[in-house]
Write a protein that holds these residues in place. Structure first.
Motif, PDB file in Angstrom:
ATOM      1  N   UNK A   1     -10.838  28.574  -0.867  1.00  0.00           N
ATOM      2  CA  UNK A   1     -11.332  27.590  -1.828  1.00  0.00           C
ATOM      3  C   UNK A   1     -12.107  26.474  -1.132  1.00  0.00           C
ATOM      4  N   UNK A   2     -11.651  26.089   0.064  1.00  0.00           N
ATOM      5  CA  UNK A   2     -12.402  25.090   0.828  1.00  0.00           C
ATOM      6  C   UNK A   2     -13.761  25.659   1.235  1.00  0.00           C
ATOM      7  N   UNK A   3     -13.798  26.941   1.547  1.00  0.00           N
ATOM      8  CA  UNK A   3     -15.063  27.586   1.901  1.00  0.00           C
ATOM      9  C   UNK A   3     -16.032  27.611   0.742  1.00  0.00           C
ATOM     10  N   UNK A   4     -15.518  27.839  -0.454  1.00  0.00           N
ATOM     11  CA  UNK A   4     -16.387  27.802  -1.640  1.00  0.00           C
ATOM     12  C   UNK A   4     -16.971  26.403  -1.810  1.00  0.00           C
ATOM     13  N   UNK A   5     -16.142  25.398  -1.580  1.00  0.00           N
ATOM     14  CA  UNK A   5     -16.648  24.024  -1.643  1.00  0.00           C
ATOM     15  C   UNK A   5     -17.672  23.739  -0.568  1.00  0.00           C
ATOM     16  N   UNK A   6     -17.470  24.323   0.603  1.00  0.00           N
ATOM     17  CA  UNK A   6     -18.398  24.077   1.711  1.00  0.00           C
ATOM     18  C   UNK A   6     -19.768  24.685   1.449  1.00  0.00           C
ATOM     19  N   UNK A   7     -19.815  25.916   0.950  1.00  0.00           N
ATOM     20  CA  UNK A   7     -21.137  26.534   0.749  1.00  0.00           C
ATOM     21  C   UNK A   7     -21.890  25.882  -0.396  1.00  0.00           C
ATOM     22  N   UNK A   8     -21.180  25.150  -1.247  1.00  0.00           N
ATOM     23  CA  UNK A   8     -21.855  24.465  -2.347  1.00  0.00           C
ATOM     24  C   UNK A   8     -22.649  23.269  -1.898  1.00  0.00           C
ATOM     25  N   UNK A   9     -22.070  22.441  -1.002  1.00  0.00           N
ATOM     26  CA  UNK A   9     -22.786  21.215  -0.622  1.00  0.00           C
ATOM     27  C   UNK A   9     -22.625  20.833   0.847  1.00  0.00           C
TER      28      UNK A   9
ATOM     29  N   UNK B   1     -11.927  35.832  11.956  1.00  0.00           N
ATOM     30  CA  UNK B   1     -12.484  34.991  10.889  1.00  0.00           C
ATOM     31  C   UNK B   1     -12.914  33.632  11.443  1.00  0.00           C
ATOM     32  N   UNK B   2     -12.094  33.055  12.287  1.00  0.00           N
ATOM     33  CA  UNK B   2     -12.420  31.766  12.884  1.00  0.00           C
ATOM     34  C   UNK B   2     -13.676  31.865  13.751  1.00  0.00           C
ATOM     35  N   UNK B   3     -13.757  32.917  14.542  1.00  0.00           N
ATOM     36  CA  UNK B   3     -14.932  33.106  15.409  1.00  0.00           C
ATOM     37  C   UNK B   3     -16.191  33.274  14.566  1.00  0.00           C
ATOM     38  N   UNK B   4     -16.114  34.047  13.491  1.00  0.00           N
ATOM     39  CA  UNK B   4     -17.280  34.201  12.613  1.00  0.00           C
ATOM     40  C   UNK B   4     -17.690  32.862  12.007  1.00  0.00           C
ATOM     41  N   UNK B   5     -16.717  32.058  11.618  1.00  0.00           N
ATOM     42  CA  UNK B   5     -17.025  30.738  11.072  1.00  0.00           C
ATOM     43  C   UNK B   5     -17.695  29.836  12.090  1.00  0.00           C
ATOM     44  N   UNK B   6     -17.234  29.892  13.327  1.00  0.00           N
ATOM     45  CA  UNK B   6     -17.848  29.079  14.384  1.00  0.00           C
ATOM     46  C   UNK B   6     -19.269  29.556  14.664  1.00  0.00           C
ATOM     47  N   UNK B   7     -19.458  30.865  14.701  1.00  0.00           N
ATOM     48  CA  UNK B   7     -20.809  31.406  14.938  1.00  0.00           C
ATOM     49  C   UNK B   7     -21.755  30.944  13.839  1.00  0.00           C
ATOM     50  N   UNK B   8     -21.305  31.033  12.580  1.00  0.00           N
ATOM     51  CA  UNK B   8     -22.175  30.594  11.496  1.00  0.00           C
ATOM     52  C   UNK B   8     -22.437  29.093  11.570  1.00  0.00           C
ATOM     53  N   UNK B   9     -21.416  28.360  11.916  1.00  0.00           N
ATOM     54  CA  UNK B   9     -21.574  26.908  12.013  1.00  0.00           C
ATOM     55  C   UNK B   9     -22.590  26.530  13.079  1.00  0.00           C
ATOM     56  N   UNK B  10     -22.597  27.269  14.178  1.00  0.00           N
ATOM     57  CA  UNK B  10     -23.516  26.960  15.278  1.00  0.00           C
ATOM     58  C   UNK B  10     -24.930  27.494  15.048  1.00  0.00           C
ATOM     59  N   UNK B  11     -25.056  28.689  14.498  1.00  0.00           N
ATOM     60  CA  UNK B  11     -26.355  29.348  14.448  1.00  0.00           C
ATOM     61  C   UNK B  11     -26.881  29.606  13.039  1.00  0.00           C
ATOM     62  N   UNK B  12     -26.071  29.391  12.012  1.00  0.00           N
ATOM     63  CA  UNK B  12     -26.505  29.649  10.645  1.00  0.00           C
ATOM     64  C   UNK B  12     -27.133  28.428  10.008  1.00  0.00           C
ATOM     65  N   UNK B  13     -27.777  28.664   8.881  1.00  0.00           N
ATOM     66  CA  UNK B  13     -28.384  27.571   8.125  1.00  0.00           C
ATOM     67  C   UNK B  13     -27.310  26.970   7.234  1.00  0.00           C
ATOM     68  N   UNK B  14     -26.898  25.765   7.559  1.00  0.00           N
ATOM     69  CA  UNK B  14     -25.834  25.103   6.821  1.00  0.00           C
ATOM     70  C   UNK B  14     -26.314  24.536   5.503  1.00  0.00           C
ATOM     71  N   UNK B  15     -25.422  24.460   4.530  1.00  0.00           N
ATOM     72  CA  UNK B  15     -25.787  23.862   3.249  1.00  0.00           C
ATOM     73  C   UNK B  15     -25.940  22.352   3.381  1.00  0.00           C
ATOM     74  N   UNK B  16     -26.723  21.795   2.504  1.00  0.00           N
ATOM     75  CA  UNK B  16     -26.889  20.337   2.460  1.00  0.00           C
ATOM     76  C   UNK B  16     -26.438  19.844   1.091  1.00  0.00           C
ATOM     77  N   UNK B  17     -26.480  18.540   0.920  1.00  0.00           N
ATOM     78  CA  UNK B  17     -26.058  17.970  -0.364  1.00  0.00           C
ATOM     79  C   UNK B  17     -26.972  18.395  -1.500  1.00  0.00           C
ATOM     80  N   UNK B  18     -28.220  18.733  -1.186  1.00  0.00           N
ATOM     81  CA  UNK B  18     -29.173  19.112  -2.228  1.00  0.00           C
ATOM     82  C   UNK B  18     -29.396  20.620  -2.315  1.00  0.00           C
ATOM     83  N   UNK B  19     -28.999  21.364  -1.308  1.00  0.00           N
ATOM     84  CA  UNK B  19     -29.267  22.804  -1.279  1.00  0.00           C
ATOM     85  C   UNK B  19     -28.021  23.561  -0.846  1.00  0.00           C
ATOM     86  N   UNK B  20     -27.536  24.439  -1.718  1.00  0.00           N
ATOM     87  CA  UNK B  20     -26.371  25.240  -1.376  1.00  0.00           C
ATOM     88  C   UNK B  20     -26.815  26.517  -0.660  1.00  0.00           C
ATOM     89  N   UNK B  21     -25.837  27.230  -0.147  1.00  0.00           N
ATOM     90  CA  UNK B  21     -26.099  28.477   0.574  1.00  0.00           C
ATOM     91  C   UNK B  21     -25.371  29.595  -0.157  1.00  0.00           C
TER      92      UNK B  21
END
Length: 153
Positions: free
Chosen positions: A109-117, A36-56
């Motif tokens: 729950x922190x992940x849900x908050x992260x993908x929101x903003x 799970x941690x490795x998948x999170x790091x991969x997404x963090x490095x290569x995925x499109x991260x959410x911004x304050x105006x656009x969620x994922x």
């Protein structure tokens, strides 16, 4: 009298096997948490991260989808671990299993908050909750280890 001895002999392997299953379950959870941690790091490095105006969306990329699916599998495995700990009647196992499950839920729950903003605090919350869950299950792996056999020479 022989019935009591037979019952005692049957109870010892059952208790030992419960503790062994609890230990192996902890090892499985540690493995799942690392993936799970490795998948999170991969997404963090290569995925499109959410911004304050656009969620994922939770399933907006294959890596994030695997990350979300593995979260649900971790919750199920954590619940199974807690049930096993209740059956094993070991206080440390019960507390560490409960702590591990709570940490997995907190990370979710922190992940849900992260993908929101894309909040940095939510990302930190995920990683800290991961560390707590990992520590709880690693403690169980070592605490439930069978006693070392003494060699007779």
């Amino acid at each position: 009298m022989s019935d009591v001895k037979a019952t005692a002999r049957m109870a010892v392997p059952d208790h030992v096997s419960r503790v062994a299953r609890l230990r192996m379950s902890s090892l499985g959870l540690v493995s799942m948490l690392i993936i799970q941690f490795v998948l999170g790091v991969i997404y963090s490095l290569y995925g499109k991260g959410p911004t304050a105006t656009e969620s994922v969306g939770m399933f907006s990329s294959p890596v994030l989808a695997l990350h979300v699916i593995l979260f649900f599998l971790l919750v199920i495995a954590g619940l199974g671990q807690l049930i096993r700990a209740v059956g094993a009647r070991r206080r440390l196992a019960l507390w560490m299993s409960a702590l591990g499950l709570l940490a997995i839920l907190a990370a979710g729950f922190a992940g849900i908050g992260f993908i929101g903003n894309g909040d940095d605090g939510a990302s930190l919350g995920m990683s800290l909750a991961f560390a707590v869950a990992l520590t709880a299950y690693v403690v169980l792996i070592f605490a439930l280890a069978p006693p070392a056999r003494s060699s007779t020479t």
